[in-house]
Write a protein that holds these residues in place. Structure first.
Motif, PDB file in Angstrom:
ATOM      1  N   ILE A   1       0.846  -1.180   0.000  1.00 21.90           N
ATOM      2  CA  ILE A   1       0.000   0.000   0.000  1.00 21.90           C
ATOM      3  C   ILE A   1       0.889   1.240   0.000  1.00 21.90           C
ATOM      4  CG2 ILE A   1      -1.894   1.191   1.129  1.00 21.90           C
ATOM      5  CD1 ILE A   1      -2.510  -1.708   0.132  1.00 21.90           C
ATOM      6  N   LYS A   2       0.665   2.120  -0.983  1.00 15.70           N
ATOM      7  CA  LYS A   2       1.463   3.344  -1.106  1.00 15.70           C
ATOM      8  C   LYS A   2       0.859   4.453  -0.249  1.00 15.70           C
ATOM      9  CE  LYS A   2       3.237   4.697  -5.099  1.00 15.70           C
ATOM     10  NZ  LYS A   2       3.332   5.053  -6.534  1.00 15.70           N
ATOM     11  N   ILE A   3       1.707   5.014   0.607  1.00 13.66           N
ATOM     12  CA  ILE A   3       1.289   6.107   1.486  1.00 13.66           C
ATOM     13  C   ILE A   3       2.284   7.256   1.329  1.00 13.66           C
ATOM     14  CG2 ILE A   3       0.908   6.821   3.869  1.00 13.66           C
ATOM     15  CD1 ILE A   3       0.205   3.925   4.534  1.00 13.66           C
ATOM     16  N   PRO A   4       1.816   8.468   1.021  1.00 12.52           N
ATOM     17  CA  PRO A   4       2.738   9.604   0.881  1.00 12.52           C
ATOM     18  C   PRO A   4       3.424   9.952   2.201  1.00 12.52           C
ATOM     19  CG  PRO A   4       0.623  10.088  -0.152  1.00 12.52           C
ATOM     20  CD  PRO A   4       0.439   8.833   0.648  1.00 12.52           C
TER      21      PRO A   4
ATOM     22  N   LEU B   1       6.681   9.636  -2.346  1.00 10.90           N
ATOM     23  CA  LEU B   1       6.830  11.089  -2.363  1.00 10.90           C
ATOM     24  C   LEU B   1       7.858  11.594  -1.338  1.00 10.90           C
ATOM     25  CD1 LEU B   1       5.320  13.113  -4.258  1.00 10.90           C
ATOM     26  CD2 LEU B   1       4.092  13.884  -2.227  1.00 10.90           C
ATOM     27  N   ILE B   2       9.025  10.951  -1.308  1.00  9.37           N
ATOM     28  CA  ILE B   2      10.106  11.398  -0.434  1.00  9.37           C
ATOM     29  C   ILE B   2      11.114  12.186  -1.271  1.00  9.37           C
ATOM     30  CG2 ILE B   2      11.868  10.733   1.238  1.00  9.37           C
ATOM     31  CD1 ILE B   2      10.453   7.982   1.383  1.00  9.37           C
TER      32      ILE B   2
ATOM     33  N   HIS C   1       8.940  22.608  -1.668  1.00  9.98           N
ATOM     34  CA  HIS C   1       8.190  22.921  -2.893  1.00  9.98           C
ATOM     35  C   HIS C   1       7.840  21.639  -3.652  1.00  9.98           C
ATOM     36  CE1 HIS C   1       7.045  24.735  -6.715  1.00  9.98           C
ATOM     37  NE2 HIS C   1       7.885  23.889  -7.293  1.00  9.98           N
ATOM     38  N   LEU C   2       8.794  20.743  -3.750  1.00  8.98           N
ATOM     39  CA  LEU C   2       8.563  19.509  -4.504  1.00  8.98           C
ATOM     40  C   LEU C   2       7.494  18.645  -3.834  1.00  8.98           C
ATOM     41  CD1 LEU C   2      12.210  18.591  -5.537  1.00  8.98           C
ATOM     42  CD2 LEU C   2      10.345  19.260  -7.068  1.00  8.98           C
ATOM     43  N   GLU C   3       7.491  18.606  -2.511  1.00  6.55           N
ATOM     44  CA  GLU C   3       6.453  17.834  -1.828  1.00  6.55           C
ATOM     45  C   GLU C   3       5.075  18.439  -2.081  1.00  6.55           C
ATOM     46  OE1 GLU C   3       5.025  17.381   2.663  1.00  6.55           O
ATOM     47  OE2 GLU C   3       6.909  16.309   2.301  1.00  6.55           O
ATOM     48  N   ALA C   4       4.968  19.755  -1.920  1.00 14.47           N
ATOM     49  CA  ALA C   4       3.676  20.420  -2.142  1.00 14.47           C
ATOM     50  C   ALA C   4       3.218  20.239  -3.584  1.00 14.47           C
ATOM     51  CB  ALA C   4       3.790  21.897  -1.798  1.00 14.47           C
ATOM     52  N   ASP C   5       4.146  20.387  -4.514  1.00 14.87           N
ATOM     53  CA  ASP C   5       3.821  20.217  -5.929  1.00 14.87           C
ATOM     54  C   ASP C   5       3.432  18.770  -6.225  1.00 14.87           C
ATOM     55  OD1 ASP C   5       3.786  21.304  -8.706  1.00 14.87           O
ATOM     56  OD2 ASP C   5       5.419  19.856  -8.999  1.00 14.87           O
ATOM     57  N   GLY C   6       4.147  17.832  -5.601  1.00 12.24           N
ATOM     58  CA  GLY C   6       3.829  16.423  -5.810  1.00 12.24           C
ATOM     59  C   GLY C   6       2.437  16.072  -5.315  1.00 12.24           C
TER      60      GLY C   6
ATOM     61  N   PHE D   1      -0.680  14.723  -7.459  1.00  4.70           N
ATOM     62  CA  PHE D   1      -1.422  13.524  -7.069  1.00  4.70           C
ATOM     63  C   PHE D   1      -2.920  13.807  -7.062  1.00  4.70           C
ATOM     64  CE2 PHE D   1       1.836  10.937  -4.334  1.00  4.70           C
ATOM     65  CZ  PHE D   1       2.554  10.665  -5.473  1.00  4.70           C
ATOM     66  N   ASP D   2      -3.306  14.937  -6.478  1.00  3.48           N
ATOM     67  CA  ASP D   2      -4.721  15.302  -6.416  1.00  3.48           C
ATOM     68  C   ASP D   2      -5.315  15.473  -7.810  1.00  3.48           C
ATOM     69  OD1 ASP D   2      -4.723  15.236  -3.681  1.00  3.48           O
ATOM     70  OD2 ASP D   2      -4.564  17.399  -3.393  1.00  3.48           O
ATOM     71  N   LYS D   3      -4.567  16.161  -8.685  1.00  4.54           N
ATOM     72  CA  LYS D   3      -5.057  16.374 -10.053  1.00  4.54           C
ATOM     73  C   LYS D   3      -5.188  15.049 -10.799  1.00  4.54           C
ATOM     74  CE  LYS D   3      -3.261  21.084 -10.550  1.00  4.54           C
ATOM     75  NZ  LYS D   3      -2.224  21.957 -11.190  1.00  4.54           N
ATOM     76  N   SER D   4      -4.212  14.157 -10.570  1.00  4.70           N
ATOM     77  CA  SER D   4      -4.278  12.842 -11.219  1.00  4.70           C
ATOM     78  C   SER D   4      -5.503  12.075 -10.745  1.00  4.70           C
ATOM     79  CB  SER D   4      -3.008  12.043 -10.909  1.00  4.70           C
ATOM     80  OG  SER D   4      -1.881  12.637 -11.490  1.00  4.70           O
ATOM     81  N   TRP D   5      -5.785  12.174  -9.448  1.00  2.00           N
ATOM     82  CA  TRP D   5      -6.950  11.471  -8.898  1.00  2.00           C
ATOM     83  C   TRP D   5      -8.240  12.020  -9.487  1.00  2.00           C
ATOM     84  CZ3 TRP D   5      -7.001   7.050  -6.305  1.00  2.00           C
ATOM     85  CH2 TRP D   5      -8.179   6.648  -5.687  1.00  2.00           C
TER      86      TRP D   5
END
Length: 374
Positions: free
Chosen positions: A141-144, A167-168, A345-350, A354-358
């Motif tokens: 199970i993938k968890i950010p 998302l590390i 920034h990369l975490e927030a952007d990631g 993810f949200d947009k992909s969902w």
């Protein structure tokens, strides 16, 4: 069937090759099973973007969409049913690999709803629901790895569920992820669980680091700061190599040894986002320069094919690179670029991606349900 010599060479170094892709067409055609034989693929990672693309191409999902539409399923129910079905079947494809590697490989990852990334309790509940629905021991199970996700990671592992931490970007967060992993195993042991059955990988993102740092280096060069050119496309590899150093130190500690003595397997460093975005870079850069025993590299098919075609594997390219890697990050800092700002920034952007992909996946499923609603 003979394995490709380049993918075999990478496997011989000790790198586990996972495919960053899954589709029902790939499952039905047998191409996934073939990649096990020909390209040394021993696992799969998925995400909402991958499933959205799969649903937009071909007709493999039409029958299930029609069945779901007939039952009155909404988009979220349909996403759950479709994705867990594909992952379950992929787990079965990798059952032989899973058995042959004592559960280390043969893993298939499925991601929790990314909209829950800031809600630990919701993430834990969703992880259990996905695990139960897939019903296969080799699912992950993938968890950010958000701050809230750290709590969810430990709690999910404590339940005996294998976790792919995703998302590390930062070394600091990676240390927190390893701590959560060990804490989860300690809780699992206290609950009487078999630690040998619990596995985890920590997905450390690579190419996006170069993309963000190089953009900032260009601005620094325009401001006349010297030495910026030689730092281009160096940050991601240096960052990942220092993560490898942290893994080596963490999993040789006394705390870890206690868990290992109880049957635990170490959490492996997984290199994600390993397709190069810059056309001026080698398309196998984040594979050939990040090879070491015990590492997982999950590759999009384009990168896997590039490796098979012309990748040159030259043994371990991570161990004993740590001094130079620190110099690279020090040089970036000296150029006025804040490491913390970059990784935050990369975490927030990631998370935003993810949200947009969902949302995109939900939209595609909604269209499919309407199309099959008779």
């Amino acid at each position: 069937m003979t394995a490709n010599p380049n993918t075999q060479a990478l496997s011989d170094v000790g790198v586990s090759i996972w495919l960053d892709d899954l589709s029902r067409e790939r499952l039905n055609s047998g191409s996934l099973a073939q990649l096990i034989e020909t390209h040394n693929v021993v696992g799969v990672t998925t995400n909402p973007t991958i499933f959205e693309s799969a649903l937009q191409n071909g007709e493999a999902y039409e029958q299930q969409l029609a069945e779901l539409a007939a039952k009155g399923a909404d988009a979220e129910q349909a996403v759950f049913e479709i994705t867990t079905s594909d992952v379950r079947e992929a787990c079965d494809v990798f059952a032989g690999v899973h058995a042959a590697t004592d559960g280390v490989d043969g893993r298939v990852s499925i991601e929790v709803d990314p909209r829950m990334a800031r809600d630990a309790d919701a993430t834990i509940a969703e992880a259990k629901r996905l695990y139960d629905a897939v019903g296969r021991e080799n699912v992950m199970i993938k968890i950010p790895a958000t701050v809230e996700g750290i709590e969810a990671i430990a709690a999910t592992l404590a339940e005996g569920i294998s976790v792919n931490v995703t998302l590390i970007f930062s070394l600091e967060r990676y240390r927190a992820v390893i701590n959560a992993f060990m804490l989860g195993l300690e809780k699992a042991h206290a609950a009487g669980r078999d630690l040998s059955k619990i596995h985890s990988v920590a997905s450390f993102f690579v190419s996006r680091v170069d993309g963000e740092v190089d953009k900032r280096l260009e601005l620094a060069a325009e401001e006349g700061k010297p030495g910026t050119e030689k730092l281009r496309s160096q940050a991601a590899i240096a960052n990942a190599r220092l993560a490898h150093q942290i893994a080596g130190e963490s999993f040789s500690s006394e705390r870890w040894q206690l868990l290992a003595d109880r049957g635990a397997h170490p959490q492996r460093l997984l290199l994600a986002s390993t397709g190069t975005k810059d056309p001026n870079l080698s398309d196998t850069l984040y594979v050939t320069e990040l090879a070491a025993a015990g590492v997982v590299n999950t590759m999009p098919e384009k990168t896997l094919n590039a490796l098979a075609d012309h990748g040159e594997i030259d043994g371990d390219t991570m161990t004993d690179t740590y001094v130079e890697s620190n110099r690279v990050l020090d040089g970036i800092s000296a150029a006025g670029i804040s490491y913390r700002e970059v990784v935050d920034h990369l975490e927030a952007d990631g998370l935003s991606k993810f949200d947009k992909s969902w949302e995109g996946l939900l939209g595609t499923i909604t269209e499919g349900l309407k199309r099959n609603d008779s």
